[in-house]
Enzyme design. Structure first.
Site, PDB file in Angstrom:
ATOM      1  CB  SER A   1      -2.468   9.309  -6.059  1.00 18.77           C
ATOM      2  OG  SER A   1      -1.807   8.385  -5.239  1.00 18.77           O
TER       3      SER A   1
ATOM      4  NE  ARG B   1       3.667  11.722  -9.755  1.00 19.93           N
ATOM      5  CZ  ARG B   1       4.755  12.100 -10.432  1.00 19.93           C
ATOM      6  NH1 ARG B   1       4.742  12.176 -11.740  1.00 19.93           N
ATOM      7  NH2 ARG B   1       5.879  12.400  -9.778  1.00 19.93           N
TER       8      ARG B   1
ATOM      9  CG  ASP C   1       0.440   8.105  -2.778  1.00 15.73           C
ATOM     10  OD1 ASP C   1       1.477   7.646  -2.288  1.00 15.73           O
ATOM     11  OD2 ASP C   1       0.433   8.834  -3.780  1.00 15.73           O
TER      12      ASP C   1
ATOM     13  CG  MET D   1      -1.560   1.230   1.621  1.00 10.38           C
ATOM     14  SD  MET D   1      -2.715   0.893   2.999  1.00 10.38           S
ATOM     15  CE  MET D   1      -1.779   1.503   4.339  1.00 10.38           C
TER      16      MET D   1
HETATM   17  C1  FRU Z   1       3.243   9.541  -4.471  1.00  9.31           C
HETATM   18  C2  FRU Z   1       3.082   8.877  -5.805  1.00  9.31           C
HETATM   19  C3  FRU Z   1       2.064   9.607  -6.629  1.00  9.31           C
HETATM   20  C4  FRU Z   1       1.588   8.571  -7.579  1.00  9.31           C
HETATM   21  C5  FRU Z   1       1.635   7.329  -6.731  1.00  9.31           C
HETATM   22  C6  FRU Z   1       1.989   6.083  -7.482  1.00  9.31           C
HETATM   23  O1  FRU Z   1       3.636   8.707  -3.455  1.00  9.31           O
HETATM   24  O2  FRU Z   1       4.328   8.828  -6.469  1.00  9.31           O
HETATM   25  O3  FRU Z   1       2.549  10.767  -7.247  1.00  9.31           O
HETATM   26  O4  FRU Z   1       0.314   8.839  -8.054  1.00  9.31           O
HETATM   27  O5  FRU Z   1       2.578   7.556  -5.709  1.00  9.31           O
HETATM   28  O6  FRU Z   1       1.801   4.957  -6.709  1.00  9.31           O
END
Ligand code: FRU
Length: 501
Positions: A102, A170, A42, A40
């Site tokens: 995310s 993102r 974010d 796990m």
């Molecule tokens: C942050 C991140 C986000 C991305 C996700 C990928 O921890 O790098 O920017 O969406 O994790 O798992």
């Protein structure tokens, strides 16, 4: 209408349903969320839906390391007990085949729940390198099953401002304001740093670019991920997770860090006018926080209780990896972000132990003050009104060989957390110092331990510092130590699950 589940999502759901129950709940923290199985990172889609709080998370069920991202899913009514739901998203479309990154969630007026996430697909560039194409995508569902929008992505490279990178685009955070929806999302502009873009929509499907909310110009890291913007106590607060930071004093450590920008929001320019910048958490394990607004008006934040740099260093023989923090209530006081554990935690307090005016000089232990699932507040002051002391320590998770320590040095106004002796078999960063100030000579330290973590809140949440520890839970001794004479008050509770098992 019944949602059709893709074979990739079905595989993930079958896998977690089969293997998840093999993880004995007694091996998990009591209140801190861990993945159903596997990995796990974010928190995603932290939001209210039909009277319950939903939380999704970056999820790789098949291994305890990062992989093609799915969305795991849980819900709760009290931020402490999490009901596991089947995985919500799998990377099963051409535009997200390399990961559902995310994002966030919102309840639609028609009663459905909308998930807004970053779809990642990799393309081979002219020089042969594989590079991400990150786009914003939508899925709509009923709180359990979700259908990806047929016209995804809803924002792709064409929707970026000039110079914006389609490789780093993102982590959209959506919220509703009146009859429209707003989104903040991370992007990398031409100077290679980070910026937070704003978009607006009437229907969450067709988005209009509105401007740059904030740019980092290579200060406070480079790429800014996981933005969140909200109004709180008369200020606007922008939270970002910053990559490639260089250390700034004791405020920001190097690497991946979290940054809170406080100021006011200029509606016309869509710009955040900065008044103050601070770290969100001063500990070792905290990243990618996300917030929601509760129906009773509380701004509650949860974060991944880990650190990218050390997340490959894990205990051996683990079948799930990663924890979330305890959700924290936020406020702004004197221009600073204040964090306290959600008030629901207080209802889990049992077996109160109270000590008043205990003198410490050297090492002291107190009867019944021990435990690994506890909420303990220690207030410390010099033994005489004009006296001072060199340092004061609290040692937790101890068993003679192991311990995790926090130390306050009044002369330097610093707190140090130190897990060097927590028994972790990897050579990683174990110590962090940060600034904290006594008030009228008195410092208040609230510690929440939940088996494999310690969350520290200084002076009613002026600073928070979080660290995971993997010490065996049998190490539950607590001691107090000082160089110089201090007086302390201790209020300690065991935290009790309270569910019928
Ligand atoms: C942050 C991140 C986000 C991305 C996700 C990928 O921890 O790098 O920017 O969406 O994790 O798992």
């Amino acid at each position: 209408m019944k949602t059709t589940i893709s074979s990739k999502l079905k595989k993930a759901r079958d896998f977690e349903a089969h293997y998840g129950p093999f993880i004995n709940d007694s091996h998990r923290p009591v209140f801190h969320l861990t993945p159903t199985i596997g990995w796990m990172n974010d928190p995603n889609g932290f939001s209210c839906y039909k009277g319950e709080y939903h939380l999704f998370y970056q999820y790789h069920p098949y291994e305890t390391k990062w992989g093609p991202m799915h969305w795991g899913h849980v819900k709760t009514r009290d931020f402490l007990h999490w009901e596991r739901l089947p995985a919500a998203l799998a990377p099963d479309k051409p535009y997200d085949k390399n990961g559902c990154f995310s994002g966030s969630a919102v309840e639609l007026p028609d009663g459905r729940q909308l998930l807004l996430y970053t779809g990642v697909r990799q393309v081979r560039e002219a020089n042969g390198e594989l590079k991400d194409r990150q786009t914003q995508c939508v899925a709509v569902g009923d709180g359990r099953d979700y259908t990806k929008y047929a016209e995804n992505p809803v924002i792709s490279a064409e929707g970026l401002p000039e110079g914006g990178s389609p490789v780093d685009f993102r982590d959209p955070k959506i919220w509703r304001e009146g009859d429209k929806y707003l989104m903040v999302v991370g992007n990398r502009p031409a100077d290679g740093s980070g910026s937070i873009l704003m978009y607006e929509s009437q229907d969450c499907l067709s988005w209009e670019y509105k401007g740059v909310l904030a740019s980092c110009h290579n200060q406070f890291g480079r790429m800014w991920e996981c933005p969140d913007l909200f109004e709180l106590d008369g200020k606007h607060v922008l939270l970002v997770s910053a990559q490639e930071m260089t250390a700034i004093g004791l405020e920001f450590h190097a690497g991946n860090g979290t940054v809170c920008l406080l100021g006011s929001y200029d509606e016309e320019s869509r710009h955040l006018i900065r008044e103050n910048v601070q770290a969100i958490d001063y500990g070792l394990d905290f990243y990618a926080p996300q917030t929601l607004l509760t129906p009773d008006g509380r701004r509650v934040m949860i974060a991944w209780m880990q650190n990218w740099e050390t997340s490959t260093c894990q205990p051996y023989n683990t079948s799930c990896f990663g924890q979330m923090t305890i959700p924290r209530e936020l406020s702004v006081r004197n221009g600073r972000l204040i964090q306290t554990p959600v008030r629901e935690l207080e209802s889990r307090r049992s077996y109160q132990i109270l000590y008043k005016n205990v003198r410490v000089n050297g090492v002291t232990t107190l009867q019944n003050v021990r435990g690994r699932v506890i909420d303990m507040t220690v207030t410390v002051r010099p033994a005489s009104s004009h006296g001072s002391y060199e340092w004061f320590k609290i040692n937790v998770a101890g068993d003679g060989e192991h311990m995790t320590t926090l130390r306050y040095k009044p002369e330097c106004n610093t707190v140090r957390i130190d897990r060097t002796r927590c028994g972790f078999p990897h050579d990683i960063v174990n110590v962090r110092d940060f600034a904290a100030w006594a008030k009228n000579g008195e410092l208040k330290l609230r510690l929440v331990l939940d088996k494999y973590s310690m969350e520290l809140f200084v002076n009613d949440g002026e600073q928070a510092a979080t660290t995971v520890i993997y010490t065996d839970v049998s190490a539950d001794a607590i001691s107090f130590e000082s160089s110089g004479s201090v007086i302390m008050d201790v209020e300690k509770y065991d935290l009790i699950d309270g569910r019928d098992k």
